[in-house]
Motif scaffolding. Structure first.
Motif, short mmCIF file in Angstrom:
data_model
loop_
_atom_site.label_atom_id
_atom_site.label_comp_id
_atom_site.label_asym_id
_atom_site.label_seq_id
_atom_site.Cartn_x
_atom_site.Cartn_y
_atom_site.Cartn_z
N PHE A 264 0.80 -1.22 0.00
CA PHE A 264 0.00 0.00 0.00
C PHE A 264 0.83 1.27 0.00
CE2 PHE A 264 -2.63 -3.29 1.92
CZ PHE A 264 -3.78 -3.19 1.15
N GLY A 265 2.14 1.15 0.07
CA GLY A 265 2.97 2.34 0.10
C GLY A 265 2.98 2.97 1.47
N LEU A 266 3.15 4.29 1.50
CA LEU A 266 3.29 5.02 2.76
C LEU A 266 1.94 5.53 3.24
CD1 LEU A 266 5.66 5.94 4.66
CD2 LEU A 266 5.37 8.18 3.60
N LEU A 267 1.62 5.24 4.49
CA LEU A 267 0.42 5.74 5.14
C LEU A 267 0.86 6.50 6.38
CD1 LEU A 267 -1.68 2.43 5.04
CD2 LEU A 267 -1.67 4.25 3.34
N GLY A 268 0.12 7.54 6.74
CA GLY A 268 0.53 8.28 7.92
C GLY A 268 -0.54 9.21 8.43
N ILE A 269 -0.30 9.73 9.61
CA ILE A 269 -1.18 10.72 10.22
C ILE A 269 -0.31 11.71 10.98
CG2 ILE A 269 -1.54 9.30 12.30
CD1 ILE A 269 -4.38 10.50 12.42
N ASP A 270 -0.69 13.00 10.91
CA ASP A 270 0.03 14.05 11.62
C ASP A 270 -0.97 14.89 12.40
OD1 ASP A 270 2.85 13.80 10.79
OD2 ASP A 270 2.06 14.18 8.79
N PHE A 271 -0.55 15.31 13.58
CA PHE A 271 -1.31 16.26 14.37
C PHE A 271 -0.45 17.53 14.49
CE2 PHE A 271 -2.47 12.00 15.73
CZ PHE A 271 -3.84 12.02 15.56
N GLY A 272 -0.83 18.55 13.74
CA GLY A 272 -0.04 19.77 13.71
C GLY A 272 -0.76 20.92 14.38
N TYR A 273 0.00 21.73 15.08
CA TYR A 273 -0.57 22.91 15.75
C TYR A 273 -0.02 24.16 15.08
CZ TYR A 273 -2.09 26.05 19.49
OH TYR A 273 -2.70 27.05 20.22
N GLY A 274 -0.90 24.91 14.43
CA GLY A 274 -0.49 26.15 13.78
C GLY A 274 -0.30 27.25 14.81
N LEU A 275 0.91 27.78 14.89
CA LEU A 275 1.23 28.78 15.91
C LEU A 275 0.80 30.19 15.52
CD1 LEU A 275 4.83 27.53 16.81
CD2 LEU A 275 2.75 27.19 18.15
N ASP A 276 0.48 30.39 14.25
CA ASP A 276 0.11 31.72 13.77
C ASP A 276 -1.31 31.72 13.22
OD1 ASP A 276 2.76 32.99 14.16
OD2 ASP A 276 3.37 31.54 12.63
#
Length: 856
Positions: free
Chosen positions: A822-834
């Protein structure tokens, strides 16, 4: 009743007992000798086997055992002799018996009857682990491979016990107790049940680490050098305060190495004490720091291939430098880096496999140490036989063309390391298990045979995506075959499910919803023609978009927008400045057809546009073996894409189009739609991009990825302006979304998709990122690693606004899973500071991003 025994009588009684035992022993000895004489047995003579019996059997058939021994009635053997020894050894190797004895039951002339007495090992009918949770018990069962029916040996019991003790001691259970009992089972013959009782006790933690004798460095600084041994500290969750003997000893060495790096060669640990008090441990470490030393004279002995000056430059140490024993060892031979720039590799990369380099202290006066670097160069070595094992799918020529080690060439360690990297970068084999095995090292003839062990892994991928955009659900189906074979397409037997083995890549992709269709196909061959590493690639795509009515939610097929494109390219591996560089070139064509498609996306909605462009790119990639999780190296690419400057010769004054009658409406006013149709009939532009990533190994497999990228879209003729196609859209997960204008989506986590660019896209952008990565597992079935990141970036309309130090910032964590299918799978939790706009002072906050089929 009172019994009185006189001491003299007692002594007489003892004498009688001793005499009695003496006569009994004498009688037995005479009986044995008499028996032997009566049977006329002569030790070492040959006898014909008259009868073979096996006794003590419970589950095995007697005739089966006799047959297995190889002995037959009438066979002539020496007693005792080699045949008997071989039979006993053969039976022992079965690991089915706890005792084996060989007896002579009868001698009749030259005939002998023998008996093999056997005690069978019991079989395990059932087992139970008490004291551990079910999940922990299952782990123990799997690791030790406890199975019903296996034979219960003392070694098996001891191995099981030691495994459990050692496993949980590493988790801080130093007081663990394990008892293993076996109980006869009435069901079946010779069966036993096993009960494993585990008492973990309390987890033992390190209460304190105390240093004495340290005057030069504070205790807290020394504690930081102990990477794996930590005392209890409230709030520390990333490193437990477990006591593990091996880790503790290793950390003690790190402390001494720290002193040596600072010049204190004589630093040593005088005494270390481990005090256990219930479930707590106190570590007391007594140090002797010694005096600070400096490097004195450094002489080279035995060198003829390289001059003293060359070796001195490679060593990088000069008289007067602070003594650093750790650095000196690395400059001689750095075992942590296969491609390190040390003296040993200097010789081994130039053919001297049998060379040996040692640093010897020859004098230590006051605070200065003189060294001799003693070198045994040996004779040059050459590669002899180069073989590959473990390959099942990929054709041999695909593997052998990647090998840097060629028979007959001068040995080079660097070529061995580079070959491992190249094989790992193919993507057809597990990069963590590629092992070069030196099979036959012949110092006399100066040759070495190398065998590369490979473990295949899946190379084909299936892409399945789902999302919402363009007024409805968008589904994506993609198939990528990364080890395809074009020449075997006509062979029906090769379709398993597709012809494989030649290292070519074929990709098919369909993306669609009610209003939108994209079809694409691509093909690449990394060794076009099979002689040189020249990659040929070609692709074709077709997109059709119908107008979406936001009021009715229906499709209007009378309004459509189509893009048809094709490209062909060549990429060649360079040799200058080194062979990590690749120069690629391609020619592409896109045809845009707008049919009554007035949406505001472009200033004209009826007409056609053509784009013929040339792309040239220079890239360099020397990342380490595993392309999914590189432990070091770097990669970058500088590319330029541009069209022909048509305005130089087409004779059109683009600054004065509005004044020309053909570009005006019936009322004599400029018709912007006609003007734009002329401006963009043949697209005129240039596009510059740069991307670079550097991987730095911090400790163990903790890797820092430093990434930067930049893009600029410009115009040859300012009167024509920048084209509305091929723009940059920054923000979000970076995955390609619903779009028809050839846009590039750039990730910047912590913000909504494409939110950091204007509605029509950016003509310039920059992005910087720092990412800490650590692998959870790198097995062939799935490679998993976690990450934390901090990044910044921004999209701009022109250079006047461009400010690389005024980007939108974000931080966060993520997870990546790579599965071959299936290739690359992922999840990100990002917090925008601006904030997203200047009128809002609040940060953007948390955003969740899913990743499919790409890598940040």
């Amino acid at each position: 009743m009172n019994i009185k025994i006189d001491l003299e009588d007692l002594e007489k009684f003892k004498i009688k007992i001793i005499v009695t035992y003496f006569f009994i022993a004498l009688f037995l000895l005479k009986s044995e000798i008499s028996y032997s004489q009566e049977n006329d047995f002569v030790k070492g003579n040959f006898y014909s086997l008259d009868e073979i019996k096996v006794t003590g059997l419970k589950t095995f058939n007697e005739q089966t055992v006799v047959t297995y021994t190889g002995l037959t009635v009438g066979q002539k053997i020496r007693i005792p002799g080699e045949e008997i020894s071989q039979v006993i050894n053969k039976l022992w190797k079965l690991e089915l018996f706890s005792d084996i004895n060989f007896y002579i039951t009868k001698i009749d002339g030259e005939k002998a009857s023998i008996e093999i007495s056997i005690i069978e090992l019991p079989s395990l009918s059932d087992y139970k682990i008490i004291g551990l949770k079910k999940s922990k018990s299952e782990t123990v069962e799997t690791d030790i491979e406890i199975k019903k029916g296996q034979k219960i040996t003392e070694n098996f019991i001891e191995t099981t016990k030691n495994y459990i003790i050692n496993k949980y001691k590493k988790n801080g259970f130093l007081n663990i107790k394990v008892n293993i009992n076996t109980i006869p089972d009435t069901i079946g013959l010779n069966n036993e049940r096993m009960v494993i009782n585990v008492d973990l006790g309390d987890r033992v933690k390190i209460n304190s680490i105390n240093f004495t004798g340290n005057k030069l460095f504070k205790s807290n600084k020394l504690k930081k050098k102990m990477k794996k041994t930590k005392s209890k500290l409230f709030g520390r969750i990333w490193k437990k305060s477990k006591y593990i003997e091996d880790d503790y000893r290793q950390d003690l060495e790190e402390i001494i190495n720290f002193y040596k790096e600072k010049g204190y060669r004589d630093a040593r640990i005088l005494l270390d004490t481990v005090k256990v008090d219930g479930n707590q441990i106190d570590l007391d470490i007594q140090l002797a720091e010694g005096n600070k030393y400096y490097f004195g004279d450094i002489k080279f002995i035995g060198n003829s291939v390289y001059s003293n000056e060359q070796l001195s430059r490679a060593l990088g140490l000069v008289p007067g430098d602070t003594y650093n024993g750790v650095l000196l060892k690395k400059r001689i031979s750095d075992n942590t880096k296969p491609d390190g720039e040390d003296l040993t590799n200097l010789y081994q990369n130039n053919g001297y496999l049998f060379s040996n380099v040692n640093a010897v202290e020859i004098a230590a006066e006051n605070d200065t140490i003189d060294f001799e670097i003693r070198i045994t160069e040996g004779k040059p070595a050459f590669f002899n036989k180069i073989t590959v094992v473990g390959n099942e799918v990929t054709n041999d020529n695909v593997i052998y063309r990647e090998l840097r080690t060629k028979p007959g060439e001068l040995y080079s360690k660097d070529k061995v390391v580079r070959t491992v990297r190249e094989l790992g970068q193919l993507g057809f084999f597990d990069p963590e298990q590629i092992s070069p095995d030196f099979k036959d090292v012949d110092a006399n003839n100066g040759t070495v045979d190398i065998q590369y062990g490979l473990v295949p892994k899946g190379a084909s991928q299936v892409e399945l995506q789902g999302g919402y955009g363009g007024g409805g659900f968008i589904g994506t189906i993609g198939l990528t075959f990364n080890n395809f074979s074009l020449k075997n397409m006509r062979d029906p037997k090769a379709w398993k499910p597709v012809p494989r083995g030649d290292g070519q890549a074929v990709s098919l992709r369909l993306q669609a919803n009610r209003f939108y269709r994209v079809y694409s196909f691509s093909l690449s061959d990394p060794w076009f023609g099979g002689v040189q590493p020249v990659q040929f690639s070609t692709s074709f795509s077709h997109t059709k978009q119908y107008r979406y009515n936001y009021f009715t939610g229906r499709v209007d097929k009378s309004q459509s927008f189509e893009i048809t494109g094709a490209s062909v390219g060549l990429a060649k591996r360079l040799r200058i400045p080194d062979d990590y560089f690749t120069l690629s070139q391609s020619i592409g064509y896109q045809y845009y057809n707008l049919n009554n498609y007035y949406t505001g996306l472009f200033t004209f909605g009826q007409g056609k546009s053509n784009n013929v462009s040339y792309t040239v790119a220079l890239s360099r990639n020397n990342t380490f073996t595993n392309p999914i999780f590189p432990l070091g190296g770097s990669e970058f690419m500088l590319s330029a894409r541009f069209s022909l400057p048509y305005s130089l010769w087409n004779g059109i004054d683009y600054a004065n189009l509005q004044n020309l009658e053909k570009y005006q409406d019936d009322d004599g006013n400029p018709d912007q739609s006609k003007i734009d149709q002329e401006r963009f009939k043949w697209l005129e532009f240039y596009k510059i991009k740069f991307k670079g990533s550097w991987y730095t190994r911090i400790i163990d497999k903790l890797v820092l990825r430093t990434h930067t990228e930049f893009g600029f879209l410009g115009a040859f003729n300012n009167d024509r302006g920048v084209i509305p196609f091929d723009r940059f859209f920054l923000g979000g997960d970076g995955m390609s979304q619903y779009a028809m204008d050839g846009r590039e989506t750039i990730s910047l986590r912590g913000y909504p998709n494409q939110s950091l660019s204007a509605q029509d896209g950016s003509t310039i952008y920059n992005r910087f990122s720092l990412e800490l990565r650590y692998p959870i597992t790198l097995k062939p079935a799935a490679s998993i690693f976690g990450l934390t990141f901090i990044e910044t970036g921004q999209g701009y309309d022109d250079f006047r606004e461009f400010n690389p130090f005024n980007g939108k910032r974000s931080v966060g964590i993520g997870l990546r899973i790579f599965m071959p299918a299936f290739g690359l799978l992922g999840i990100d939790f990002g917090y925008g500071l601006d904030s997203l706009n200047e009128f809002d002072l609040n940060p953007n906050g948390w955003e969740t991003h899913f990743v499919i089929g790409q890598q940040f």
